[in-house]
Design a protein around this motif. Structure first.
Motif: not given
Length: 616
Positions: A177-181, A226-228
């Motif tokens: 997930g953080f790789g996605f960010l 969460w960021y999105l």
């Protein structure tokens, strides 16, 4: 192939320490010579060091005009480093090198748990000595953080497989997930492999496996989403424009320009201007083509051979066999990512292939050690011999015809063939003779990729599209990147361009710094790379009109006129470049034409300067 227990032998810790220390030296030595590297991201790190809002959104400037065209996780690391250690080349690049060391460590640890310490060390060594890895871990693109997080995710999957741990599997989801960010949908290319390995091999009933996977998927969505959600709920008027989108939408950036548009080639606002234009031919041989070969091709055939051999030797193993699970994990990672890179019709750059390097290292390390243990079997010795011969031939084809070290290609080929013959008969040799053959074969196996990696580390790289390899011309039978190892960079007069950044001369820098605190932006210019050079030199915000490609509809002409009327921009720099494709907004061109027709110009250090406080 039988799994090796995850125990530490007496030599493992010292050998691992040597590997990590050597990797650190390779990735850190002379690092500052590349300067700002990719100034586009260095300028964003500078902005993040000056403004918390710019850090959070990944703005190109501290006044928060427009973001970079990526989600900002990698910039969080660089911006925080710049806050702690100042804005300089080392504070921007050292975190990348440390991510490389961390990736090698995690890969070695993951492979050790399924195939033993020797396999883990070989896997880590292969990753460290992959040219495109040396390129990216000495550069400031988001790929370094992406690779670190994906390897961390794979390590968590390996741990989850040992006892069917939903906690470790959820941690794998968090890492992805953080790789996605860091680099959006590219991070999700490993998910099919992670899921396949767990659903096949986790030692619990199928229903529980599926429930664990659902929990891991939820963890992935939460850690990425969460960021999105925050960006979606944040009032658009109080945040920067989302660079790379035509509608000020992060969702459009994710699924359009940086998402499915990369697959279809239909990226609105792209420099390529549409599907199938400018990104090379697609197909299974793409990774061995002129742009890709020097970075990743060296051990790619051996990794595919290793995958096939491993699946054959484990064909009768139980479902929970960890060796086969590891093959599904790393093999799935390699195959899915390689196929996407081979057939995607949109923007693709050679350095993307760094995402293949951990899987290549894991497969080669696992197969080399396991086949060596089984060398008394003719099939194993034949595959081991064939893998070394295939690698030597691959290196020869990559290197042949090069003006760089012309002796290396035939040397590697001859040495590889000698090692292949010796390996075939290694089971009949004495212990010491067999050990010498093993060491010689490993040296030959890594000779080509190691030489090219050292040449990569010794070459300075800058601009938007760096290439692995030496600075001299290069082109083998597979083809290699000719010319210098990077695009653009340097100092002196003239503006930057789409793919390069030129730092301004002293007179223009002094002009930008004078009274900069009186304005929200000391200057504006078309294209983010041009703006980055001015901003890094002057230390004050510079608006990137039109974003990276000059095709983003920010600011509109009306917005720009309002900024000028309210005295928020001091200068406009450059003659105004036309938008770089046949799609997207032409607002940047409109602004450049309006400025040229309404304001007086002068030339400073070869750059056309319009004073927006003085009309014609």
């Amino acid at each position: 192939m039988t799994p090796a227990p995850p125990v530490r032998s007496t030599w493992h810790r010292p050998a691992l320490a040597v590997l990590l220390l050597g990797t650190a030296v390779l990735y850190l030595w002379g690092l500052g010579a590349s300067g700002w590297a990719n100034a586009f991201y260095s300028a964003a790190a500078q902005a993040g060091s000056q403004s918390w809002k710019a850090l959070f959104f990944g703005s190109s400037d501290a006044a928060n005009a427009i973001t970079v065209d990526k989600t900002p996780a990698a910039l969080w690391v660089l911006g925080l480093s710049a806050r702690l250690f100042g804005v300089n080349a080392w504070s921007v690049l050292v975190p990348q090198a440390l991510m490389g060391v961390g990736s090698v460590w995690l890969l070695a640890a993951a492979v050790r748990r399924t195939s033993g310490p020797a396999a883990g060390l070989v896997a880590g060594l292969v990753l460290a000595l992959t040219p495109v890895a040396a390129l990216m871990f000495r550069f400031n693109n988001p790929d370094a953080l992406l690779v670190l997080l994906l390897v961390a995710g794979a390590y968590c999957v390996v741990r989850a497989l040992e006892k069917a741990s939903p906690r470790w599997l959820a941690l794998a989801g968090v890492a992805v997930g953080f790789g996605f960010l860091a680099k959006m949908l590219q991070a999700f290319l490993v998910l099919p492999a992670f899921a396949l390995a767990y659903v096949v091999a986790a030692p619990v009933p199928l229903g529980k496996r599926l429930l664990h996977l659902l929990g891991a998927l939820a963890a992935t969505l939460v850690s990425a989403g969460w960021y999105l959600l925050v960006v979606a709920l944040w009032p658009a008027a109080s945040r920067p424009y989302i660079g790379g989108s035509q509608t000020n939408s992060l969702w459009e950036l994710i699924f359009g320009y940086n998402g499915f548009g990369r697959i279809t080639g239909d990226e609105v606002g792209s420099v390529g201007g549409g599907a199938g234009r400018g990104w090379g031919s697609t197909g299974l041989t793409r990774l061995f083509g002129s742009e890709m070969a020097g970075g990743i091709a060296w051990l790619l055939p051996a990794a595919l051979l290793a995958l096939g051999a491993g699946l054959w030797f484990t064909r009768r193993a139980t479902c929970t066999d960890r060796s086969r699970a590891a093959l599904l994990l790393w093999g799935g990672w390699l195959v899915v990512t390689a196929l996407v890179f081979s057939y995607m019709g949109g923007i693709i750059h050679p350095y993307y292939t760094v995402a293949l390097a951990p899987a290549v290292g894991a497969l080669v390390g696992t197969a080399a050690v396991q086949l060596w243990r089984l060398r008394a079997q003719p099939a194993a010795s034949g595959l081991l011999s064939g893998g070394v011969a295939l690698t030597a031939l691959t290196a020869y084809l990559v290197l042949s015809g090069s003006s760089w070290q012309p002796w290396l290609a035939p040397t590697v080929l001859v040495g590889g063939l000698m090692a292949a013959v010796a390996l075939f008969f290694a089971a009949h040799l004495t212990r010491w003779a067999a050990s010498l053959v093993a060491v010689f074969s490993l040296v030959v196996l890594l000779a080509g990729t190691s030489a090219y990696t050292l040449a990569t580390a010794a070459t300075t790289h800058s601009g938007a599209i760096p290439s692995a390899g030496p600075s001299s011309g290069f082109g083998g039978r597979f083809g290699g990147p000719g010319g210098p190892g990077g695009f653009g960079g340097g100092r002196g007069g003239g503006p930057g361009s789409l793919l390069s950044t030129t730092l301004p001369g002293t007179s223009l820098t002094a002009l930008l710094q004078k009274d900069a605190s009186h304005y929200r932006w000391t200057a504006a210019t078309v294209l983010s790379n041009a703006a980055a050079g001015y901003q890094l030199a002057g230390g004050a915000p510079v608006m990137a009109v039109g974003g990276f490609n000059g095709t983003d509809p920010y600011p509109t002409l009306e917005q720009f006129q309002q900024y000028v009327a309210s005295g928020q921009i001091h200068y406009f720099l450059g003659d105004g470049l036309a938008m770089q494709g046949n799609s997207g907004s032409d607002a940047a061109q409109q602004i450049a034409e309006w400025v040229a027709s309404h304001f007086q110009s002068s030339t400073v250090d070869g750059v056309t300067v319009y004073d927006l406080t003085a009309t014609v």
